[in-house]
Design a protein around this motif. Structure first.
Motif, PDB file in Angstrom:
ATOM      1  N   ALA A 230      10.594   4.086   0.652  1.00 21.89           N
ATOM      2  CA  ALA A 230      10.146   4.935   1.761  1.00 21.89           C
ATOM      3  C   ALA A 230      10.410   4.242   3.102  1.00 21.89           C
ATOM      4  CB  ALA A 230       8.655   5.241   1.614  1.00 21.89           C
ATOM      5  N   TYR A 231      10.496   2.912   3.080  1.00 26.69           N
ATOM      6  CA  TYR A 231      10.759   2.105   4.282  1.00 26.69           C
ATOM      7  C   TYR A 231      11.244   0.760   3.777  1.00 26.69           C
ATOM      8  CZ  TYR A 231       6.060   0.905   2.762  1.00 26.69           C
ATOM      9  OH  TYR A 231       4.991   0.569   1.977  1.00 26.69           O
ATOM     10  N   THR A 232      11.778  -0.043   4.662  1.00 23.46           N
ATOM     11  CA  THR A 232      12.308  -1.335   4.226  1.00 23.46           C
ATOM     12  C   THR A 232      11.168  -2.145   3.607  1.00 23.46           C
ATOM     13  OG1 THR A 232      13.738  -1.189   6.139  1.00 23.46           O
ATOM     14  CG2 THR A 232      13.747  -3.273   4.956  1.00 23.46           C
ATOM     15  N   MET A 261       2.890  -7.316  -0.991  1.00 25.37           N
ATOM     16  CA  MET A 261       3.960  -6.315  -1.148  1.00 25.37           C
ATOM     17  C   MET A 261       3.554  -5.037  -0.439  1.00 25.37           C
ATOM     18  SD  MET A 261       4.934  -6.839  -5.153  1.00 25.37           S
ATOM     19  CE  MET A 261       3.239  -6.919  -5.703  1.00 25.37           C
ATOM     20  N   ASP A 262       4.220  -4.750   0.675  1.00 25.47           N
ATOM     21  CA  ASP A 262       4.035  -3.477   1.379  1.00 25.47           C
ATOM     22  C   ASP A 262       5.284  -2.673   1.030  1.00 25.47           C
ATOM     23  OD1 ASP A 262       3.766  -1.353   3.124  1.00 25.47           O
ATOM     24  OD2 ASP A 262       3.083  -2.577   4.813  1.00 25.47           O
ATOM     25  N   VAL A 263       5.209  -1.986  -0.085  1.00 23.49           N
ATOM     26  CA  VAL A 263       6.385  -1.313  -0.649  1.00 23.49           C
ATOM     27  C   VAL A 263       5.957   0.014  -1.254  1.00 23.49           C
ATOM     28  CG1 VAL A 263       8.319  -1.509  -2.243  1.00 23.49           C
ATOM     29  CG2 VAL A 263       7.283  -3.586  -1.357  1.00 23.49           C
ATOM     30  N   ALA A 272       5.200   7.748   0.329  1.00 28.12           N
ATOM     31  CA  ALA A 272       3.961   7.020   0.055  1.00 28.12           C
ATOM     32  C   ALA A 272       4.003   5.746   0.900  1.00 28.12           C
ATOM     33  CB  ALA A 272       3.867   6.689  -1.416  1.00 28.12           C
ATOM     34  N   ASP A 273       2.901   5.054   0.997  1.00 27.13           N
ATOM     35  CA  ASP A 273       2.838   3.798   1.766  1.00 27.13           C
ATOM     36  C   ASP A 273       1.749   2.939   1.112  1.00 27.13           C
ATOM     37  OD1 ASP A 273       2.978   1.819   3.654  1.00 27.13           O
ATOM     38  OD2 ASP A 273       2.406   3.056   5.367  1.00 27.13           O
ATOM     39  N   LEU A 274       2.182   1.919   0.398  1.00 24.48           N
ATOM     40  CA  LEU A 274       1.248   1.101  -0.398  1.00 24.48           C
ATOM     41  C   LEU A 274       1.352  -0.366  -0.016  1.00 24.48           C
ATOM     42  CD1 LEU A 274      -0.536   0.892  -3.185  1.00 24.48           C
ATOM     43  CD2 LEU A 274       1.607   0.039  -4.135  1.00 24.48           C
ATOM     44  N   THR A 275       0.209  -1.046   0.058  1.00 22.74           N
ATOM     45  CA  THR A 275       0.246  -2.515   0.113  1.00 22.74           C
ATOM     46  C   THR A 275      -0.734  -3.077  -0.919  1.00 22.74           C
ATOM     47  OG1 THR A 275       0.638  -2.404   2.497  1.00 22.74           O
ATOM     48  CG2 THR A 275       0.107  -4.562   1.593  1.00 22.74           C
ATOM     49  N   ARG A 276      -0.269  -4.048  -1.661  1.00 25.11           N
ATOM     50  CA  ARG A 276      -1.134  -4.828  -2.542  1.00 25.11           C
ATOM     51  C   ARG A 276      -0.794  -6.300  -2.328  1.00 25.11           C
ATOM     52  NH1 ARG A 276      -3.562  -0.811  -2.723  1.00 25.11           N
ATOM     53  NH2 ARG A 276      -4.264   0.393  -4.518  1.00 25.11           N
ATOM     54  N   VAL A 382      -4.811   3.829   4.895  1.00 26.13           N
ATOM     55  CA  VAL A 382      -5.942   2.967   5.266  1.00 26.13           C
ATOM     56  C   VAL A 382      -5.501   1.555   4.910  1.00 26.13           C
ATOM     57  CG1 VAL A 382      -8.410   2.584   4.998  1.00 26.13           C
ATOM     58  CG2 VAL A 382      -7.463   4.846   4.532  1.00 26.13           C
ATOM     59  N   GLU A 383      -5.336   0.698   5.914  1.00 27.10           N
ATOM     60  CA  GLU A 383      -4.674  -0.575   5.630  1.00 27.10           C
ATOM     61  C   GLU A 383      -5.236  -1.771   6.394  1.00 27.10           C
ATOM     62  OE1 GLU A 383      -0.554  -0.643   7.176  1.00 27.10           O
ATOM     63  OE2 GLU A 383      -0.780   1.497   7.519  1.00 27.10           O
ATOM     64  N   PRO A 384      -6.477  -2.141   6.067  1.00 17.86           N
ATOM     65  CA  PRO A 384      -7.027  -3.330   6.716  1.00 17.86           C
ATOM     66  C   PRO A 384      -6.364  -4.604   6.181  1.00 17.86           C
ATOM     67  CG  PRO A 384      -8.521  -2.566   5.023  1.00 17.86           C
ATOM     68  CD  PRO A 384      -7.392  -1.572   5.068  1.00 17.86           C
ATOM     69  N   LEU A 397      -4.381  -4.691   2.214  1.00 19.62           N
ATOM     70  CA  LEU A 397      -4.467  -3.693   1.157  1.00 19.62           C
ATOM     71  C   LEU A 397      -4.284  -2.341   1.823  1.00 19.62           C
ATOM     72  CD1 LEU A 397      -7.586  -5.128  -0.720  1.00 19.62           C
ATOM     73  CD2 LEU A 397      -5.182  -5.302  -1.424  1.00 19.62           C
ATOM     74  N   GLU A 398      -3.523  -1.457   1.189  1.00 24.99           N
ATOM     75  CA  GLU A 398      -3.228  -0.167   1.820  1.00 24.99           C
ATOM     76  C   GLU A 398      -3.221   0.939   0.789  1.00 24.99           C
ATOM     77  OE1 GLU A 398       0.656   0.011   3.686  1.00 24.99           O
ATOM     78  OE2 GLU A 398       0.043   1.734   4.900  1.00 24.99           O
ATOM     79  N   ASP A 399      -4.032   1.955   1.031  1.00 22.96           N
ATOM     80  CA  ASP A 399      -4.070   3.152   0.189  1.00 22.96           C
ATOM     81  C   ASP A 399      -3.751   4.366   1.047  1.00 22.96           C
ATOM     82  OD1 ASP A 399      -4.677   1.983  -2.210  1.00 22.96           O
ATOM     83  OD2 ASP A 399      -6.816   2.478  -2.181  1.00 22.96           O
TER      84      ASP A 399
HETATM   85 MN    MN Z   1       2.651  -0.014   4.460  1.00 25.82          MN
END
Ligand code: MN
Ligand code: GLY
Ligand code: MN
Length: 428
Positions: A230-232, A261-263, A272-276, A382-384, A397-399
């Motif tokens: 979705a993005y680099t 990983m923000d992937v 989608a936009d996820l970070t773990r 939501v990505e604090p 973390l991002e949901d």
């Molecule tokens: Mn992200």
């Protein structure tokens, strides 16, 4: 197109929504994006125009959508212009839409070849009093190249100097920020693909793997499921956790480090936009886990805080207040710093220096007016995060969530996030 066919109701609905917002006797035109050059005769992969897609489902270059709801003749109220396929195009580029295919995709009956555009446009402009033209009005956009829409504005103003010119972007922003059920279905597919990619990394990551090998695992999972990045992707180990836009992805993941990983994947142009953030060796140390759980608490409270009627800035303020408390508890800031903080630059910004989240949809940082309160159907990230370069690590973390009348729904509720669950999957 890699995605499966989309019900054209999604696009007919969106056209109806925008027509309802247009002034009488106004015509609107939306252009495709250019195919952008690289070096020599190279080009980048075509990025479909999000607004054209939103209103027509068309992703092909050199297409124009025209809406003229008050046109005297019914056939002129919606017209789609596409490139005429030819033998030459077939040999070099392959498939281009036939009129019938463009009709099926968009639900627009009147499809014309692009070569017809000047004559039809001139004749309809003589019937119209005003014209809506699209432009990139994203606040933080930094556009140095001239888009087709901008070229179109110049031509139009030269040929029709006495019409009233109107901005289509505010109308599109107002609509795009609130997702319809059909849009949410596509977004959820993007989230599902993303989830599969992330689970794959939990089985793959161990000391010695490189950031780019992790990226490759994600690419494999996304692409084979009809998605794409979705993005680099940001795959950042150790101190790279703290580089907010880290893109090199070229380091080795070492024992004791965290991997941020923000992937995420997109599907059918919906992102989608996820970070773990996970422990490279499968186990967080005490300090890492403490910080991790603080970020997780802020994430959970901020998800719950995204309610109908709230302003983005108030939502952010609440999370910053919460983050201040967490940082105080962690000994990273002092009470006196909170007491004397500038409300526009709260103490937590030393460790949590970016926004809490953003609208998400056809663009990753999606359009939408931040001064308009959250409405049902608003999709947000939501990505604090807490970044501590002095300790050599950071956690984000991002949901992705949907705001509804019955409270927020976390679209990523099934993607592992509890530290214990991550450890247990990694050690299986
Ligand atoms: Mn992200
Ligand atoms: N991945 C971009 C962002 O989180 O905003
Ligand atoms: Mn984000």
């Amino acid at each position: 197109m890699r995605h499966l066919p989309i019900k054209n109701k999604l696009f007919t609905q969106n056209r109806k929504r925008i027509i309802d917002l247009m002034e009488p006797k106004a015509l609107a035109a939306v252009n495709a994006n250019d195919v952008l050059p690289t070096n020599a005769d190279g080009t980048l992969t075509m990025q479909p125009n999000a607004d054209l897609f939103f209103l027509s489902g068309i992703e092909q270059e050199e297409s124009i959508l025209m809406l003229f709801p008050d046109a005297a003749e019914a056939k002129n109220r919606e017209i789609l212009f596409v490139r005429q396929p030819s033998k030459h195009l077939q040999i070099w580029e392959g498939y281009k839409h036939s009129k019938e295919d463009a009709r099926k995709i968009s639900g627009i009956k009147n499809v014309q070849w692009l070569s017809e555009f000047p004559a039809i446009f001139r004749s309809l402009m003589c019937e119209a009093e005003s014209i809506y033209i699209n432009s990139n009005e994203y606040k933080r956009a930094n556009v140095e190249v001239q888009t087709r829409d901008v070229r179109f504005i110049h031509q139009c103003r030269e040929n029709f100097p006495l019409h009233t010119y109107r901005r289509l972007a505010p109308l599109l922003h107002q609509l795009r920020v609130v997702k319809t059920d059909l849009e949410l279905e596509l977004l959820k597919e993007a989230v599902d693909i993303t989830a599969k990619g992330f689970r794959r990394t939990l089985r793959f990551v161990k000391p010695g793997v490189t950031e780019y090998e992790v990226e490759a695992e994600l690419a494999r999972e996304f692409i084979k499921r009809r998605g794409k990045f979705a993005y680099t992707p940001i795959v950042a180990a150790g101190k790279n956790n703290c580089v907010l836009h880290y893109l090199q992805n070229d380091q080795v993941c070492k024992k004791g480090q965290l991997l941020l990983m923000d992937v995420a994947s997109s599907y059918a142009n919906y992102n989608a936009d996820l970070t773990r953030t996970i422990p490279v060796s499968g186990k967080f140390n005490r300090r890492q886990k403490k910080i991790y759980n603080a970020v997780l608490r802020v994430l959970r409270a901020s998800v719950e805080g995204a309610t109908v009627g709230k302003l983005h800035r108030d939502w952010t303020k609440e999370s910053q207040t919460h983050m201040n408390e967490e940082l105080l508890e962690l000994g990273l800031i002092k009470k006196s710093q909170i007491k004397k903080q500038d409300p526009d630059n709260p103490a937590c910004r030393k460790y949590f220096m970016h926004g809490l989240g953003h609208p998400l949809g056809l663009d990753v940082h999606d359009v939408g007016d931040a001064n308009v309160p959250f409405a049902p159907g608003t999709v947000l990230t939501v990505e604090p995060g807490i970044y501590i370069p002095d300790e050599g690590f950071g956690i984000r973390l991002e949901d992705d969530i949907v705001v509804t009348e019955d409270g927020p729904i976390n679209l990523m509720a099934k993607i592992p996030i509890e530290a214990d669950e991550i450890e247990s999957i990694m050690n299986r």
